[in-house]
Design a protein around this motif. Structure first.
Motif, PDB file in Angstrom:
ATOM      1  N   SER B  38       0.850  -1.187   0.000  1.00 28.61           N
ATOM      2  CA  SER B  38       0.000   0.000   0.000  1.00 28.61           C
ATOM      3  C   SER B  38       0.883   1.234   0.000  1.00 28.61           C
ATOM      4  CB  SER B  38      -0.903   0.000   1.241  1.00 28.61           C
ATOM      5  OG  SER B  38      -0.162   0.426   2.364  1.00 28.61           O
ATOM      6  N   PHE B  39       0.285   2.380  -0.235  1.00 28.54           N
ATOM      7  CA  PHE B  39       1.062   3.619  -0.305  1.00 28.54           C
ATOM      8  C   PHE B  39       1.750   3.894   1.030  1.00 28.54           C
ATOM      9  CE2 PHE B  39       2.001   8.122  -0.728  1.00 28.54           C
ATOM     10  CZ  PHE B  39       2.370   8.212  -2.066  1.00 28.54           C
ATOM     11  N   HIS B  81      -5.739  11.946  -1.414  1.00 25.30           N
ATOM     12  CA  HIS B  81      -5.705  10.482  -1.299  1.00 25.30           C
ATOM     13  C   HIS B  81      -5.232   9.801  -2.597  1.00 25.30           C
ATOM     14  CE1 HIS B  81      -7.542  10.443   2.650  1.00 25.30           C
ATOM     15  NE2 HIS B  81      -8.649  11.009   2.228  1.00 25.30           N
ATOM     16  N   GLY B  82      -4.615  10.566  -3.474  1.00 23.21           N
ATOM     17  CA  GLY B  82      -3.983   9.959  -4.646  1.00 23.21           C
ATOM     18  C   GLY B  82      -4.892   9.673  -5.830  1.00 23.21           C
ATOM     19  N   ASP B  84      -6.992   7.760  -7.391  1.00 19.43           N
ATOM     20  CA  ASP B  84      -8.043   6.748  -7.447  1.00 19.43           C
ATOM     21  C   ASP B  84      -9.246   7.384  -6.751  1.00 19.43           C
ATOM     22  OD1 ASP B  84      -9.292   4.404  -8.016  1.00 19.43           O
ATOM     23  OD2 ASP B  84      -7.876   3.123  -6.960  1.00 19.43           O
ATOM     24  N   THR B  89      -5.901   7.156   1.616  1.00 19.82           N
ATOM     25  CA  THR B  89      -4.517   6.893   1.198  1.00 19.82           C
ATOM     26  C   THR B  89      -4.054   5.495   1.602  1.00 19.82           C
ATOM     27  OG1 THR B  89      -3.967   9.219   1.212  1.00 19.82           O
ATOM     28  CG2 THR B  89      -2.134   7.694   1.463  1.00 19.82           C
ATOM     29  N   GLN B  91      -5.690   2.911   1.507  1.00 18.02           N
ATOM     30  CA  GLN B  91      -6.264   1.936   0.564  1.00 18.02           C
ATOM     31  C   GLN B  91      -5.684   2.081  -0.839  1.00 18.02           C
ATOM     32  OE1 GLN B  91     -10.220   3.437   1.628  1.00 18.02           O
ATOM     33  NE2 GLN B  91     -10.860   1.310   1.945  1.00 18.02           N
ATOM     34  N   LEU B  92      -4.787   3.061  -0.979  1.00 17.29           N
ATOM     35  CA  LEU B  92      -4.137   3.276  -2.287  1.00 17.29           C
ATOM     36  C   LEU B  92      -2.985   2.280  -2.419  1.00 17.29           C
ATOM     37  CD1 LEU B  92      -3.754   5.088  -4.852  1.00 17.29           C
ATOM     38  CD2 LEU B  92      -2.204   6.468  -3.455  1.00 17.29           C
ATOM     39  N   HIS B  93      -2.929   1.622  -3.538  1.00 16.71           N
ATOM     40  CA  HIS B  93      -1.870   0.627  -3.726  1.00 16.71           C
ATOM     41  C   HIS B  93      -0.835   1.094  -4.720  1.00 16.71           C
ATOM     42  CE1 HIS B  93      -4.326  -1.988  -1.299  1.00 16.71           C
ATOM     43  NE2 HIS B  93      -3.301  -2.828  -1.245  1.00 16.71           N
ATOM     44  N   MET B  96      -0.933   1.303  -8.648  1.00 13.76           N
ATOM     45  CA  MET B  96      -1.429   2.458  -9.403  1.00 13.76           C
ATOM     46  C   MET B  96      -0.274   3.241 -10.040  1.00 13.76           C
ATOM     47  SD  MET B  96      -4.733   2.512  -9.188  1.00 13.76           S
ATOM     48  CE  MET B  96      -5.143   4.168  -9.749  1.00 13.76           C
TER      49      MET B  96
END
Lengths: 285, 253
Positions: B38-39, B81-82, B84, B89, B91-93, B96
């Motif tokens: 994850s991020f 949160h990037g 997506d 954040t 939950q951002l992988h 991406m």
């Protein structure tokens, strides 16, 4: 009432922005209907309409409401923008706003400022001339009498007044011995009796046509006018439906219709406005 | 079967010693980042590298790491949160991103959210708005009424629940070009305004919360709709409209 601060709070500022904005949309529709007479009607009807718009008491109330709305919308918009800029003292090194919002919605203040500049120049060019210019011409028509061309002023009661027999002022009439002279810019007075015997039409049609057909500046004026209408279109593209949201009118059933109508309004109204100077400059004989 | 691979990235991160100091963007190279991480795990990896190099690790907010607490923030490559939608954040992988990417990581930018250190901002302005009216006064001294005893229209209950999904992360403020908190306050006002229990204090609630919001120095709403798109919980603009209605109603009472 005091606690809610119906002038000062962030939400109240938006209510006023929406109300004045929507009123100005109504004004645009009315103004457009008037302007379209430049294409679909003749000079006399246009000037009659112009006289009605500057003398009817009900229209006067509406016009003061319009001036107020423009000023309030501009000042309120300035205050909102000032606060908005202050709310983010340090910006982002990398920002991608187009990923989540439209160009119009992000640039309402810039578009609005450009429109304000346009309104001021537009009022100087036409409104001020109509209201204050001492040299505003009165409408006349040319007729042929026994093979000779003669200019006649058109009077508001449907009569005519030979231009050659009307002096520009009482002093001039005394010198030349003219039977009639012009007083208060539009009134025809009898020189002996010094009483009003008729009234002419300010020739706004002539001023407008001359403005856009001017050999030197007519093309520039037309181009700038069209650009201003593009700016207006972008402002309306966001502004119209946004006003409803600000007033709390958001409903899954009606909002799509409001947005659709707003988009159509934002495209059709400025487009029709823009066609008029283009028509005058390029096609009007 | 895993399709994870390792990528090498360049990070440009806002570093700021404390609330008073002037910060700047710093560049870091980070190799062998698994796209399955994850991020925030990637940032953990960076911090491990920094500690090994005897450098100060990057401070960032995080807690539950499953998208429900609202602690993580970060403005990543120009978006809250990037890149997506509907996620926080944590939950951002990293899948991406691509090998060789340069990723900008910045704190929320708002006058009302001052930076405390690096990527950590002080979001207590939201707490103060909540305290100004984001509650219902219920007598809990042993005579609590069963919640189901009060019938509630299903439509209203659903709308209220949707508004209550707000985790107060502040992405709406961060992404708004005006740094406006309207989506947050709109959600909090709506959550109660829709329910009979919340109606009792509805008038004062909206007046007080909006007043507090203005005092904190958040911007005004231009209805750009950016907040709605970046909100990890999909809070709708309808909530801002409802707040506008509630405020108007309360103002003329």
């Amino acid at each position: 009432m005091a606690k809610s601060a119906l002038l000062k709070s962030s939400l109240a500022k938006k209510y006023w922005m929406a109300l004045t904005g929507l009123f100005l949309c109504l004004f645009l529709a009315g103004h457009l209907a008037g302007n379209l007479q430049l294409i679909f009607s003749d000079a006399l009807h246009f000037n009659q309409y112009a006289l009605f718009m500057t003398s009817n008491p009900a229209v006067k109330i509406l016009s003061y409401l319009t001036y107020f709305s423009i000023l309030f919308h501009a000042v309120d918009g300035f205050l909102l923008t000032y606060q908005n800029v202050k709310a983010r003292p340090i910006g982002y090194a990398k920002n991608n706003p187009s990923a989540n919002s439209s160009f119009s919605s992000r640039n309402m203040a810039v578009l609005g400022t450009l429109i304000l500049v346009f309104i001021v120049t537009h009022m100087v060019n036409f409104w001020a001339v109509m209201h204050f210019d001492k040299n505003m011409p009165l409408q006349s028509i040319t007729v042929e009498v026994m093979g000779q061309k003669q200019e006649l002023y058109v009077t508001t009661n449907g009569g005519y007044m030979p231009v050659s027999q009307v002096a520009k002022s009482y002093e001039e009439a005394m010198k030349t011995g003219a039977q009639t002279y012009i007083e208060h810019r539009t009134d025809f007075y009898n020189t002996q009796a010094r009483v009003k015997i008729g009234e002419g039409y300010k020739d706004l049609h002539k001023i407008t046509v001359a403005f856009f057909k001017d050999a030197k500046l007519g093309l520039i004026a037309t181009v700038l006018y069209v650009i201003a209408m593009f700016v207006l279109a972008f402002h309306l593209l966001h502004g119209f439906s946004s006003a409803f949201q600000s007033l709390g009118l958001n409903h899954p059933k009606y909002t799509p219709a409001i947005k659709g109508f707003g988009k159509a309004f934002a495209i059709v109204v400025p487009l029709l406005f823009a066609i008029i100077p283009v028509y005058i400059h390029f096609f009007l004989k | 079967m895993s399709t994870a691979k390792n990528i090498n990235i360049t990070l440009k991160i806002w570093r700021q010693k404390n609330a008073k100091s002037k910060g700047s963007m710093e560049t870091y190279k980070l190799d062998n980042v698994s796209t399955a991480s994850s991020f925030l795990e990637m940032l953990d990896q960076l911090n491990e590298q920094l500690v090994n190099e005897r450098k100060e690790p990057v401070a960032f907010d995080h807690d539950c790491r499953e998208g429900i607490c609202g602690m993580c923030s970060l403005y990543i490559n120009g978006r809250a949160h990037g890149p997506d939608t509907g996620i926080t954040t944590c939950q951002l992988h990293m899948r991406m991103f691509n090998d060789g990417d340069t990723i900008y990581v910045e704190p929320w930018r708002s006058r009302a959210f001052p930076v405390i250190k690096d990527l950590v901002v002080d979001r207590s302005a939201f707490d103060r708005i909540q305290q100004a009216g984001g509650f219902v006064s219920v007598n809990t001294s042993g005579n609590t009424i069963d919640a189901n005893a009060t019938p509630i229209n299903k439509h209203d209950a659903d709308k209220s629940f949707e508004a209550a999904a707000c985790i107060g992360c502040g992405a709406c403020v961060a992404t708004c070009k005006n740094g406006s908190a309207m989506l947050f306050v709109g959600a909090k006002v709506s959550q109660y305004a829709l329910l009979p229990q919340g109606k009792v204090e509805a008038t004062q609630r909206v007046l007080n919360m909006v007043r507090q919001m203005d005092e904190e120095g958040f911007g005004n709403c231009t209805n750009t709709g950016a907040c709605e798109i970046e909100c990890p919980k999909g809070i709708s603009l309808e909530n801002i409209a409802r707040m506008n209605r509630e405020y108007l109603k309360a103002s003329i009472k």
